[in-house]
Design an enzyme around this catalytic site. Structure first.
Site, PDB file in Angstrom:
ATOM      1  CG  LEU A 153     -31.948  16.544  30.466  1.00  0.00           C
ATOM      2  CD1 LEU A 153     -32.725  17.130  31.618  1.00  0.00           C
ATOM      3  CD2 LEU A 153     -30.749  15.791  30.976  1.00  0.00           C
ATOM      4  CB  CYS A 260     -36.036  24.865  30.343  1.00  0.00           C
ATOM      5  SG  CYS A 260     -34.605  23.983  30.994  1.00  0.00           S
TER       6      CYS A 260
HETATM    7  P1  NAD Z   1     -28.429  23.826  37.785  1.00  0.00           P
HETATM    8  O1  NAD Z   1     -28.546  25.169  38.402  1.00  0.00           O
HETATM    9  O2  NAD Z   1     -29.212  22.688  38.357  1.00  0.00           O
HETATM   10  O3  NAD Z   1     -26.892  23.372  37.740  1.00  0.00           O
HETATM   11  C1  NAD Z   1     -25.848  24.224  37.363  1.00  0.00           C
HETATM   12  C2  NAD Z   1     -24.669  23.899  38.258  1.00  0.00           C
HETATM   13  O4  NAD Z   1     -23.504  24.587  37.782  1.00  0.00           O
HETATM   14  C3  NAD Z   1     -24.842  24.331  39.714  1.00  0.00           C
HETATM   15  O5  NAD Z   1     -24.698  23.218  40.561  1.00  0.00           O
HETATM   16  C4  NAD Z   1     -23.718  25.349  39.941  1.00  0.00           C
HETATM   17  O6  NAD Z   1     -23.191  25.312  41.257  1.00  0.00           O
HETATM   18  C5  NAD Z   1     -22.701  24.895  38.912  1.00  0.00           C
HETATM   19  N1  NAD Z   1     -21.686  25.892  38.532  1.00  0.00           N
HETATM   20  C6  NAD Z   1     -21.830  27.204  38.268  1.00  0.00           C
HETATM   21  N2  NAD Z   1     -20.643  27.762  37.942  1.00  0.00           N
HETATM   22  C7  NAD Z   1     -19.719  26.776  37.999  1.00  0.00           C
HETATM   23  C8  NAD Z   1     -18.325  26.707  37.780  1.00  0.00           C
HETATM   24  N3  NAD Z   1     -17.623  27.787  37.431  1.00  0.00           N
HETATM   25  N4  NAD Z   1     -17.705  25.527  37.944  1.00  0.00           N
HETATM   26  C9  NAD Z   1     -18.398  24.421  38.306  1.00  0.00           C
HETATM   27  N5  NAD Z   1     -19.725  24.416  38.524  1.00  0.00           N
HETATM   28  C10 NAD Z   1     -20.389  25.584  38.380  1.00  0.00           C
HETATM   29  O7  NAD Z   1     -28.805  24.023  36.233  1.00  0.00           O
HETATM   30  P2  NAD Z   1     -29.404  22.930  35.227  1.00  0.00           P
HETATM   31  O8  NAD Z   1     -30.876  22.847  35.385  1.00  0.00           O
HETATM   32  O9  NAD Z   1     -28.582  21.708  35.293  1.00  0.00           O
HETATM   33  O10 NAD Z   1     -29.138  23.681  33.834  1.00  0.00           O
HETATM   34  C11 NAD Z   1     -27.836  23.828  33.312  1.00  0.00           C
HETATM   35  C12 NAD Z   1     -27.948  24.330  31.874  1.00  0.00           C
HETATM   36  O11 NAD Z   1     -28.634  23.361  31.076  1.00  0.00           O
HETATM   37  C13 NAD Z   1     -28.743  25.619  31.720  1.00  0.00           C
HETATM   38  O12 NAD Z   1     -28.222  26.376  30.667  1.00  0.00           O
HETATM   39  C14 NAD Z   1     -30.131  25.120  31.359  1.00  0.00           C
HETATM   40  O13 NAD Z   1     -30.874  26.069  30.641  1.00  0.00           O
HETATM   41  C15 NAD Z   1     -29.814  23.933  30.484  1.00  0.00           C
HETATM   42  N6  NAD Z   1     -30.840  22.892  30.450  1.00  0.00           N
HETATM   43  C16 NAD Z   1     -31.546  22.566  31.578  1.00  0.00           C
HETATM   44  C17 NAD Z   1     -32.501  21.560  31.519  1.00  0.00           C
HETATM   45  C18 NAD Z   1     -33.320  21.212  32.732  1.00  0.00           C
HETATM   46  O14 NAD Z   1     -34.333  20.525  32.566  1.00  0.00           O
HETATM   47  N7  NAD Z   1     -32.941  21.617  33.917  1.00  0.00           N
HETATM   48  C19 NAD Z   1     -32.739  20.870  30.315  1.00  0.00           C
HETATM   49  C20 NAD Z   1     -31.970  21.198  29.201  1.00  0.00           C
HETATM   50  C21 NAD Z   1     -31.030  22.214  29.272  1.00  0.00           C
END
Ligand code: NAD
Length: 432
Positions: A153, A260
């Site tokens: 996404l 990302c």
């Molecule tokens: P984010 O930082 O917005 O969200 C991650 C969440 O995980 C945070 O709210 C954090 O508090 C929580 N967290 C951490 N440890 C935890 C635990 N032990 N238990 C419960 N919650 C916990 O990150 P994001 O942008 O959502 O990205 C998440 C993953 O997805 C990453 O690996 C990223 O590379 C990947 N990704 C992101 C996107 C994007 O557009 N943001 C797109 C595709 C993939």
């Protein structure tokens, strides 16, 4: 189906809201108590179009629950999505401690079959390591599967991308898991590619790295256009008309940012290195991206001659439009470089100012674009929000001290800007 989403950020919250909209019972977990408190009051911790509506509706209909209690959520669910962050460590490796932490908790608590789905972006071979960790901490010795289901996404259109993906990639070596995931995603009616786990993990890093490379490629071409007196917009159009190339991600500008591309490119270089391959192409992509920001600062310096004490208005802070995400936004490096030279910065962004306040100091945040332009010696466009394409340029001109616009996203037509009486400097066009 009963689903737990671990990590309720951009990916987890979108995934949870969309899967509950499809009729599943979803528990979204996060360790951030403040975030969960907000979500339980229907306040979104992020700006992402469409998520709020889905989250509110499904919470009301009790298909979507927000909690900090991971252990209880695990017990209640068959499918557990890992959506925690994988930020870069100082050496560029992905920090997998959040993923490992969740894996250990799952292993400790699970007392019936669990399908653990890794949606976070992780280095190849992480699936194996997660499975090994769960196996060694598996207190109740129950059956489980670990699979990879990378997320593609885009922030700003996350709900639409989740609901109508170009493809769903499932790296999976168990028939049972394949069957569950096939049923879960069936309502989306989108193509599903089943692969082994390692290939699915590489597909994610390779896709983001390829897109980052496409951006750096057109930025390199933009520099050649500037030197040669050509127009990169026309060049991109001509290239993009070739179906093998495509017009998307050929927008010259001040480089890519966000959570990302920078971290995934860096992680992919490190992964390759550890496996014994020197990924020089991707290193060049990164270098061009860094140089592009410096190149833009040089253009500002050249246009202003002396930057010290100049008022610089900034339109756009987020790394791209339709998001409040400031992580690795090019605006941060550019503004810090100008502040170092003594510039006074006034800025406006429709959504990212709250997040920006935690990152950028000594910036005067404005209520609208016109306030940012007031008394400015130069106005910078750093994010291509639609709102900036529709400004009353006459009003902007009357407010500015010096009619200089530096457009880092090529949102205006150089001819029109000249006619309006601006000195207009953009990227990869011979207008400067
Ligand atoms: P984010 O930082 O917005 O969200 C991650 C969440 O995980 C945070 O709210 C954090 O508090 C929580 N967290 C951490 N440890 C935890 C635990 N032990 N238990 C419960 N919650 C916990 O990150 P994001 O942008 O959502 O990205 C998440 C993953 O997805 C990453 O690996 C990223 O590379 C990947 N990704 C992101 C996107 C994007 O557009 N943001 C797109 C595709 C993939």
């Amino acid at each position: 189906m009963k689903i737990t989403i671990v990590g309720s950020g951009y990916v987890g919250l979108t995934t949870g809201a969309c899967l509950s909209e499809l009729g599943n019972d979803v528990i979204c977990v996060d360790i951030d108590e403040e975030k969960i408190k907000k979500l339980n009051s229907d306040i979104m911790p992020i700006y992402e179009p469409g998520v709020e509506e889905l989250a509110k509706r499904n919470r009301k209909e009790k298909r979507l629950v927000f909690t900090t209690d991971l252990k209880d959520a695990i017990k209640q669910s068959e499918i557990i999505f890992i959506c925690v962050g994988t930020p870069p460590k100082e050496n560029g490796d992905a920090d997998l401690s959040y993923v490992e932490n969740v894996a250990r908790t799952i292993a400790d608590v699970m007392d019936s079959y669990k399908l653990i789905v890794d949606k976070s972006t992780v280095p190849v071979q992480t699936g194996e390591k997660v499975a090994r960790t769960i196996k060694s901490y598996n207190r109740h010795k129950v059956e489980f599967d670990v699979i990879s289901n990378p997320e593609f996404l885009r922030e700003g259109s996350a709900v639409n991308d989740f609901m109508h993906p170009d493809r769903i990639v499932i790296g999976c070596e168990s028939e049972k898991a394949k069957d569950i995931m096939g049923k879960l995603y069936a309502p989306l009616k989108s193509p599903i590619l089943y692969t082994d786990i390692k290939s699915a993990e590489i597909i994610k890093h390779a896709s983001n790295s390829f897109l980052a490379t496409k951006i750096s490629f057109i930025n390199a071409v933009a520099n050649i256009c500037e030197l040669a007196g050509a127009d990169v917009e026309k060049v991109a159009e001509g290239m993009g008309m070739d179906k093998r190339i495509g017009r998307q991600f050929l927008n010259a500008g001040i480089g890519y940012g966000g959570f990302c591309f920078p971290k995934d490119a860096e992680a992919f270089i490190r992964i390759a290195e550890k496996l014994g391959y020197d990924f020089r192409l991707l290193k060049a992509t990164q270098e061009i991206n860094q140089l592009q920001k410096e190149h833009f600062v040089k253009k500002i310096e050249k246009a202003l001659w002396v930057v010290k004490s100049k008022n610089i208005g900034v339109l756009g802070l987020a790394f791209k439009p339709n998001t409040d995400d400031m992580r690795f936004a090019p605006s941060v490096d550019i503004i810090k470089a100008l502040q170092k030279e003594g510039a006074k910065i006034k800025a406006y962004d429709p959504e990212a100012m709250e997040k920006s306040k935690h990152i950028l100091e000594n910036v005067e945040y404005c209520d609208n674009p016109y306030d940012a332009a007031k008394d400015a010696d130069a106005l910078l466009i750093l994010t291509e929000w639609n709102e900036f394409k529709e400004l009353d340029m006459n009003k902007i001109k009357s407010l500015m001290r010096h009619h200089l616009v530096l457009d880092g996203r090529n949102i205006y037509n150089p001819e029109d800007m000249k006619k309006e009486g601006f000195t207009y400097i953009s990227i990869g066009r011979s207008d400067d």
